[in-house]
Design a protein around this motif. Structure first.
Motif, mmCIF file in Angstrom:
data_model
loop_
_atom_site.group_PDB
_atom_site.id
_atom_site.type_symbol
_atom_site.label_atom_id
_atom_site.label_comp_id
_atom_site.label_asym_id
_atom_site.label_seq_id
_atom_site.Cartn_x
_atom_site.Cartn_y
_atom_site.Cartn_z
ATOM 1 N N PRO A 48 0.835 -1.197 0.000
ATOM 2 C CA PRO A 48 0.000 0.000 0.000
ATOM 3 C C PRO A 48 0.870 1.247 0.000
ATOM 4 C CG PRO A 48 -0.140 -1.153 2.113
ATOM 5 C CD PRO A 48 0.693 -1.981 1.208
ATOM 6 N N LEU A 49 0.400 2.292 -0.629
ATOM 7 C CA LEU A 49 1.131 3.549 -0.683
ATOM 8 C C LEU A 49 0.860 4.358 0.574
ATOM 9 C CD1 LEU A 49 0.446 4.517 -4.402
ATOM 10 C CD2 LEU A 49 2.478 3.398 -3.449
ATOM 11 N N ALA A 50 1.911 4.857 1.175
ATOM 12 C CA ALA A 50 1.787 5.660 2.392
ATOM 13 C C ALA A 50 1.340 7.075 2.057
ATOM 14 C CB ALA A 50 3.121 5.688 3.124
ATOM 15 N N LYS A 51 0.455 7.623 2.891
ATOM 16 C CA LYS A 51 -0.032 8.995 2.709
ATOM 17 C C LYS A 51 0.933 10.017 3.272
ATOM 18 C CE LYS A 51 -4.861 7.605 2.974
ATOM 19 N NZ LYS A 51 -6.050 7.622 3.830
ATOM 20 N N GLU A 89 -11.787 2.646 8.949
ATOM 21 C CA GLU A 89 -11.723 4.028 8.463
ATOM 22 C C GLU A 89 -13.026 4.429 7.778
ATOM 23 O OE1 GLU A 89 -8.469 6.858 6.195
ATOM 24 O OE2 GLU A 89 -7.936 4.805 6.723
ATOM 25 N N SER A 90 -13.639 3.500 7.039
ATOM 26 C CA SER A 90 -14.850 3.848 6.286
ATOM 27 C C SER A 90 -16.047 4.112 7.188
ATOM 28 C CB SER A 90 -15.195 2.759 5.267
ATOM 29 O OG SER A 90 -15.575 1.566 5.915
ATOM 30 N N VAL A 91 -16.094 3.497 8.363
ATOM 31 C CA VAL A 91 -17.202 3.763 9.284
ATOM 32 C C VAL A 91 -16.843 4.831 10.312
ATOM 33 C CG1 VAL A 91 -18.196 1.456 9.003
ATOM 34 C CG2 VAL A 91 -16.645 1.891 10.899
ATOM 35 N N GLY A 92 -15.631 5.378 10.221
ATOM 36 C CA GLY A 92 -15.214 6.431 11.146
ATOM 37 C C GLY A 92 -15.086 5.932 12.572
ATOM 38 N N ALA A 93 -14.546 4.718 12.736
ATOM 39 C CA ALA A 93 -14.455 4.089 14.063
ATOM 40 C C ALA A 93 -13.726 4.983 15.056
ATOM 41 C CB ALA A 93 -13.736 2.751 13.954
ATOM 42 N N LYS A 94 -14.311 5.109 16.229
ATOM 43 C CA LYS A 94 -13.706 5.888 17.304
ATOM 44 C C LYS A 94 -13.146 4.995 18.404
ATOM 45 C CE LYS A 94 -14.546 9.997 15.757
ATOM 46 N NZ LYS A 94 -13.436 10.828 15.304
ATOM 47 N N HIS A 95 -13.647 3.764 18.495
ATOM 48 C CA HIS A 95 -13.157 2.825 19.499
ATOM 49 C C HIS A 95 -13.274 1.409 18.951
ATOM 50 C CE1 HIS A 95 -13.061 1.472 23.981
ATOM 51 N NE2 HIS A 95 -11.971 1.169 23.327
ATOM 52 N N ILE A 96 -12.145 0.736 18.865
ATOM 53 C CA ILE A 96 -12.114 -0.653 18.398
ATOM 54 C C ILE A 96 -11.695 -1.513 19.572
ATOM 55 C CG2 ILE A 96 -10.958 -2.302 16.871
ATOM 56 C CD1 ILE A 96 -10.597 0.003 14.862
ATOM 57 N N VAL A 97 -12.390 -2.630 19.755
ATOM 58 C CA VAL A 97 -12.036 -3.598 20.785
ATOM 59 C C VAL A 97 -11.592 -4.869 20.077
ATOM 60 C CG1 VAL A 97 -12.861 -4.969 22.736
ATOM 61 C CG2 VAL A 97 -13.691 -2.627 22.425
ATOM 62 N N ILE A 108 -2.102 -2.964 14.723
ATOM 63 C CA ILE A 108 -1.397 -1.876 14.042
ATOM 64 C C ILE A 108 -2.110 -1.508 12.749
ATOM 65 C CG2 ILE A 108 0.771 -1.209 12.919
ATOM 66 C CD1 ILE A 108 2.227 -2.848 15.104
ATOM 67 N N TRP A 109 -2.632 -2.496 12.017
ATOM 68 C CA TRP A 109 -3.437 -2.188 10.821
ATOM 69 C C TRP A 109 -4.623 -1.307 11.206
ATOM 70 C CZ3 TRP A 109 -2.386 -2.238 5.921
ATOM 71 C CH2 TRP A 109 -1.455 -3.145 5.393
ATOM 72 N N GLN A 110 -5.281 -1.668 12.311
ATOM 73 C CA GLN A 110 -6.435 -0.890 12.745
ATOM 74 C C GLN A 110 -6.027 0.514 13.203
ATOM 75 O OE1 GLN A 110 -9.560 -3.686 14.656
ATOM 76 N NE2 GLN A 110 -7.571 -4.650 15.000
ATOM 77 N N CYS A 111 -4.840 0.626 13.783
ATOM 78 C CA CYS A 111 -4.351 1.939 14.213
ATOM 79 C C CYS A 111 -4.109 2.868 13.022
ATOM 80 C CB CYS A 111 -3.080 1.786 15.048
ATOM 81 S SG CYS A 111 -3.413 1.227 16.737
ATOM 82 N N LEU A 112 -3.797 2.316 11.860
ATOM 83 C CA LEU A 112 -3.692 3.160 10.663
ATOM 84 C C LEU A 112 -5.004 3.909 10.442
ATOM 85 C CD1 LEU A 112 -1.716 0.960 8.141
ATOM 86 C CD2 LEU A 112 -1.178 3.316 8.733
ATOM 87 N N ALA A 113 -6.115 3.203 10.608
ATOM 88 C CA ALA A 113 -7.433 3.839 10.461
ATOM 89 C C ALA A 113 -7.692 4.796 11.612
ATOM 90 C CB ALA A 113 -8.525 2.776 10.404
ATOM 91 N N LYS A 115 -5.680 6.514 13.341
ATOM 92 C CA LYS A 115 -4.930 7.769 13.174
ATOM 93 C C LYS A 115 -5.782 8.773 12.404
ATOM 94 C CE LYS A 115 -0.458 7.355 14.503
ATOM 95 N NZ LYS A 115 0.176 8.311 15.400
ATOM 96 N N ALA A 116 -6.501 8.271 11.400
ATOM 97 C CA ALA A 116 -7.336 9.146 10.566
ATOM 98 C C ALA A 116 -8.636 9.546 11.259
ATOM 99 C CB ALA A 116 -7.646 8.459 9.243
ATOM 100 N N THR A 117 -9.201 8.640 12.063
ATOM 101 C CA THR A 117 -10.502 8.906 12.677
ATOM 102 C C THR A 117 -10.399 9.538 14.065
ATOM 103 O OG1 THR A 117 -10.687 6.729 13.726
ATOM 104 C CG2 THR A 117 -11.515 6.936 11.450
ATOM 105 N N GLY A 118 -9.192 9.536 14.636
ATOM 106 C CA GLY A 118 -9.031 10.071 15.991
ATOM 107 C C GLY A 118 -9.510 9.105 17.049
#
Length: 151
Positions: A48-51, A89-97, A108-113, A115-118
Motif C-alpha cells: 500500500p502507498l503511504a499517505k 476508516e470507512s465507518v469512522g471508528a472511534k473505538h475498536i475492541v 497496528i493495521w487498525q491503528c492506521l485507520a 490515526k485518521a478517525t481520531g
C-alpha cells in the motif's frame, strides 16, 4: 437506528463479506484476484502507498513483522489487515475492541485507520510474552498512544 447509521452498517457488512471472499484461497491454494497462470500475485503483491511519513513508518513495521514474526503468532493475512483498516476508516471508528492481541499485527493495521478517525484501540492478550512483543511493536510503529493493551 438513524438512516446514516444503517447505511454505514450495511456498507461495513458488504465490505466484510467482499473481503472474506477475496481472502479465500483460489485454485492451487493461491489467494485473491489478479492471480495469473504463472502464479504472479498481481495487485495483491503491491505494498500500500503511504499517505505521509507516519504511515510510511507504520507500514514498514508491518512489513518487518510480516517477514520476521509471522511464525508462532496468530496474525491475520496481509489482505485481511488491509480490510480491517478499510472497514474501520470507512465507518469512522472511534473505538475498536480486539480480543487476542498476539504480537499486535492486526492492531497496528487498525491503528492506521484510527490515526485518521481520531479513535482508540483496546486490545486484550492473555499471554505475557505476546503482550510484551505487541507493546514493543506498537512503540516501533508509533501508535502506542492509541492503544490500551489489557493483559
Amino acid at each position: 437506528m438513524s438512516k446514516r447509521a444503517w447505511i454505514g452498517s450495511a456498507g461495513a457488512v458488504v465490505l466484510a463479506v467482499a473481503g472474506l471472499l477475496l481472502a479465500q484461497p483460489g485454485p492451487g491454494g493461491r489467494r485473491g484476484p489478479g492471480m495469473g497462470p504463472r502464479g504472479g500475485q498481481g495487485i495483491q503483491s503491491q505494498a500500500p502507498l503511504a499517505k505521509g511519513q507516519t504511515e510510511k513508518t507504520i507500514l514498514a513495521v508491518l512489513d518487518e513483522m510480516d517477514r520476521t514474526q509471522r511464525g508462532g503468532n496468530m496474525n491475520v493475512p496481509v489482505e485481511d489487515g488491509r480490510l480491517l483498516r478499510i472497514l474501520a476508516e470507512s465507518v469512522g471508528a472511534k473505538h475498536i475492541v480486539e480480543i487476542g492481541t498476539s504480537n499486535g499485527y492486526s492492531g497496528i493495521w487498525q491503528c492506521l485507520a484510527l490515526k485518521a478517525t481520531g479513535g482508540k484501540l483496546t486490545t486484550f492478550e492473555i499471554d505475557a510474552q505476546r503482550a510484551a512483543m505487541a507493546r514493543e511493536n506498537f512503540r516501533k510503529a508509533g501508535v502506542e498512544d492509541l492503544v490500551t493493551l489489557v493483559e
